[in-house]
Design a protein around this motif. Structure first.
Motif, PDB file in Angstrom:
ATOM      1  N   ILE A 140      88.337 -29.939 -16.399  1.00 17.03           N
ATOM      2  CA  ILE A 140      89.493 -30.324 -17.560  1.00 17.03           C
ATOM      3  C   ILE A 140      88.942 -29.895 -19.034  1.00 17.03           C
ATOM      4  O   ILE A 140      88.377 -30.179 -19.161  1.00 17.03           O
ATOM      5  CB  ILE A 140      90.303 -31.199 -17.862  1.00 17.03           C
ATOM      6  CG1 ILE A 140      90.452 -31.722 -16.347  1.00 17.03           C
ATOM      7  CG2 ILE A 140      91.082 -31.972 -18.619  1.00 17.03           C
ATOM      8  CD1 ILE A 140      91.778 -31.132 -15.638  1.00 17.03           C
ATOM      9  N   GLY A 172      96.786 -27.875 -18.940  1.00 14.74           N
ATOM     10  CA  GLY A 172      95.541 -27.625 -18.690  1.00 14.74           C
ATOM     11  C   GLY A 172      94.179 -28.548 -19.565  1.00 14.74           C
ATOM     12  O   GLY A 172      93.204 -28.441 -19.289  1.00 14.74           O
ATOM     13  N   GLU A 173      95.032 -28.437 -21.099  1.00 10.41           N
ATOM     14  CA  GLU A 173      93.524 -29.011 -21.910  1.00 10.41           C
ATOM     15  C   GLU A 173      93.686 -30.350 -22.626  1.00 10.41           C
ATOM     16  O   GLU A 173      95.546 -30.622 -22.391  1.00 10.41           O
ATOM     17  CB  GLU A 173      93.535 -27.999 -22.941  1.00 10.41           C
ATOM     18  CG  GLU A 173      92.693 -26.806 -22.566  1.00 10.41           C
ATOM     19  CD  GLU A 173      92.874 -26.153 -23.893  1.00 10.41           C
ATOM     20  OE1 GLU A 173      91.956 -24.511 -24.514  1.00 10.41           O
ATOM     21  OE2 GLU A 173      94.287 -26.003 -25.061  1.00 10.41           O
ATOM     22  N   LEU A 174      93.851 -31.128 -22.977  1.00 10.22           N
ATOM     23  CA  LEU A 174      93.540 -32.153 -23.511  1.00 10.22           C
ATOM     24  C   LEU A 174      93.424 -32.465 -24.924  1.00 10.22           C
ATOM     25  O   LEU A 174      92.223 -31.904 -24.971  1.00 10.22           O
ATOM     26  CB  LEU A 174      93.117 -33.503 -22.128  1.00 10.22           C
ATOM     27  CG  LEU A 174      93.510 -34.183 -21.060  1.00 10.22           C
ATOM     28  CD1 LEU A 174      92.113 -35.373 -20.628  1.00 10.22           C
ATOM     29  CD2 LEU A 174      94.538 -34.378 -20.940  1.00 10.22           C
ATOM     30  N   GLU A 227      84.531 -36.641 -15.035  1.00 10.56           N
ATOM     31  CA  GLU A 227      85.660 -36.010 -15.439  1.00 10.56           C
ATOM     32  C   GLU A 227      86.678 -36.636 -14.089  1.00 10.56           C
ATOM     33  O   GLU A 227      87.797 -35.711 -14.432  1.00 10.56           O
ATOM     34  CB  GLU A 227      84.344 -34.256 -14.436  1.00 10.56           C
ATOM     35  CG  GLU A 227      85.636 -33.699 -13.520  1.00 10.56           C
ATOM     36  CD  GLU A 227      86.085 -33.215 -15.213  1.00 10.56           C
ATOM     37  OE1 GLU A 227      86.941 -31.925 -14.786  1.00 10.56           O
ATOM     38  OE2 GLU A 227      85.136 -33.010 -16.159  1.00 10.56           O
ATOM     39  N   LEU A 282      88.597 -37.687 -16.558  1.00 11.77           N
ATOM     40  CA  LEU A 282      89.923 -36.399 -17.559  1.00 11.77           C
ATOM     41  C   LEU A 282      90.770 -36.487 -16.875  1.00 11.77           C
ATOM     42  O   LEU A 282      92.081 -35.611 -16.849  1.00 11.77           O
ATOM     43  CB  LEU A 282      88.514 -36.033 -17.856  1.00 11.77           C
ATOM     44  CG  LEU A 282      87.761 -35.891 -18.898  1.00 11.77           C
ATOM     45  CD1 LEU A 282      86.709 -34.507 -18.699  1.00 11.77           C
ATOM     46  CD2 LEU A 282      88.462 -36.298 -20.575  1.00 11.77           C
ATOM     47  N   GLN A 283      90.540 -36.098 -15.174  1.00  7.29           N
ATOM     48  CA  GLN A 283      92.215 -35.567 -14.010  1.00  7.29           C
ATOM     49  C   GLN A 283      92.675 -36.205 -14.375  1.00  7.29           C
ATOM     50  O   GLN A 283      93.947 -36.218 -14.127  1.00  7.29           O
ATOM     51  CB  GLN A 283      91.518 -35.447 -13.079  1.00  7.29           C
ATOM     52  CG  GLN A 283      92.055 -34.582 -12.004  1.00  7.29           C
ATOM     53  CD  GLN A 283      92.364 -33.530 -11.871  1.00  7.29           C
ATOM     54  OE1 GLN A 283      91.988 -32.653 -12.834  1.00  7.29           O
ATOM     55  NE2 GLN A 283      93.495 -33.423 -12.827  1.00  7.29           N
ATOM     56  N   GLN A 332      94.950 -36.079 -17.128  1.00  5.05           N
ATOM     57  CA  GLN A 332      95.701 -34.777 -16.979  1.00  5.05           C
ATOM     58  C   GLN A 332      96.954 -34.425 -16.122  1.00  5.05           C
ATOM     59  O   GLN A 332      98.043 -34.890 -16.756  1.00  5.05           O
ATOM     60  CB  GLN A 332      94.672 -33.568 -16.601  1.00  5.05           C
ATOM     61  CG  GLN A 332      95.551 -32.319 -17.001  1.00  5.05           C
ATOM     62  CD  GLN A 332      95.781 -32.328 -17.882  1.00  5.05           C
ATOM     63  OE1 GLN A 332      96.785 -31.911 -18.575  1.00  5.05           O
ATOM     64  NE2 GLN A 332      95.006 -31.657 -18.546  1.00  5.05           N
ATOM     65  N   SER A 384      98.006 -33.964 -22.895  1.00  9.34           N
ATOM     66  CA  SER A 384      98.014 -33.263 -22.743  1.00  9.34           C
ATOM     67  C   SER A 384      99.303 -32.540 -23.450  1.00  9.34           C
ATOM     68  O   SER A 384      99.774 -33.480 -24.250  1.00  9.34           O
ATOM     69  CB  SER A 384      98.209 -33.365 -21.362  1.00  9.34           C
ATOM     70  OG  SER A 384      99.798 -33.898 -21.906  1.00  9.34           O
TER      71      SER A 384
END
Length: 344
Positions: free
Chosen positions: A30, A138-140, A156, A159-160, A163, A211
């Motif tokens: 991410i 796709g970025e945060l 990770e 973060l997913q 997202q 997001s």
């Protein structure tokens, strides 16, 4: 509100170019865009928690935060400010690798008295709106306070999840409700939100993961909350961005948005030296530490030739042990005074 199309077309390429090496995690997961607000206003009330008379002390805090983030493999920090030229000149004395990226904020349309407590913090909404408009899908956006320290990278999988849901926030309701009374805090939240909330929660302003899609929903909701906040500002116990951002997050939660709790997942911990709310060892497992009572320590770290998170941690341990005996007395005195609460 500002012209998002103008910012995307004219400023986003510059931001994308200067921050291209910072985007994304080391494993290509991410994309995270960390940012912090440095709002310099000489004639405003400022933050009661900041003892320095130097308005650029927040830049020094940002330098330490940036160095710590790079040390653990997180992307570099972007500082959004109303005086980009001044901040850039200030950073010329710092090694290139230690300098955060600097972005000039577009003029704000938020209006409130300059003598408002934590005046500059309110413009975090501008930063979220303007940087959010630059994000790719796709970025945060990772919104941070400057008085923070990175100890490790962010998981990770977490973060997913952020997202997928669109947002992760720091729920500190347990701390706020116990310190100031749940009735007072909830009353403020519902006043700013403009109505009854199903499950009122107070969110700390030191970190937010969002997001692009969620930012587009949050910003107009937060603007509406800000207008209600501004009209009743003298009646509220809290001044600062946490009031209207928390109210907006509650409204979006009531509409069905799931909010990942970044505190429970130890993405962040808010630590006051001597506070026995949690064992100090708990904070060592956090990715990010918010250190509102140790601003000068972070500023001094910016002037050290070599950054050392271990050196900062040792200082925190010493301060914690020295303050432990007096912390209960401080809490008792604060409960007796029942003073209004504000930005941490």
């Amino acid at each position: 509100m500002f012209d998002a199309a103008f910012l995307r077309n004219d400023l986003a390429p510059t931001f994308r170019q200067m921050n291209s090496s910072a985007l994304g995690c080391a494993r290509g997961g991410i994309g995270v865009v960390p940012c912090a607000l440095v709002y310099v206003e000489i004639d405003s009330t400022g933050s009661p928690n900041c003892k320095s008379a130097d308005p650029f002390c927040y830049v020094e805090q940002a330098i330490t935060l940036n160095r710590s983030m790079k040390a653990v493999g997180l992307p570099g920090l972007t500082v959004a400010t109303n005086v980009a030229d001044d901040v850039t000149r200030y950073l010329e004395k710092v090694d290139t690798d230690a300098r955060p990226y600097v972005l000039q904020l577009a003029p704000s349309k938020l209006t409130l008295p300059r003598n408002t407590r934590f005046y500059g913090a309110h413009f975090k909404l501008d930063m979220m709106e303007q940087l959010g408009a630059m994000l790719h899908e796709g970025e945060l956006l990772m919104v941070l306070d400057t008085d923070m320290l990175a100890l490790r990278t962010v998981n990770e999988e977490l973060l997913q999840r952020c997202q997928t849901t669109g947002v992760g926030a720091f729920d500190i309701s347990d701390q706020e409700f116990s310190a100031y009374g749940d009735g007072r805090v909830i009353d403020d939240l519902e006043t700013v939100a403009g109505g009854h909330l199903q499950n009122p929660r107070w969110f700390g302003g030191e970190v937010l993961l969002a997001s692009p899609r969620f930012v587009r929903e949050l910003v107009p909701c937060a603007h509406a909350c800000f207008e209600r906040y501004r009209r009743v500002i003298n009646e509220l116990n809290h001044n600062g961005d946490e009031a209207f951002i928390s109210a907006a997050l509650n409204l979006l939660s009531d509409d069905g948005h799931q909010i990942i709790d970044l505190g429970a997942n130890r993405v962040v911990g808010r630590h006051w030296s001597g506070n026995t709310h949690r064992d100090l060892r708990w904070f060592k497992g956090c990715s990010l530490l918010h250190l509102p009572g140790c601003k000068r320590l972070l500023e001094r770290q910016a002037r050290r030739p070599v950054f050392s998170a271990a050196h900062v941690w040792r200082s925190l341990v010493v301060r914690h042990e020295l303050n432990r005996p007096v912390w209960p007395l401080r809490r008792w005195m604060r409960s007796r005074v029942r003073s209004p609460f504000g930005h941490r």
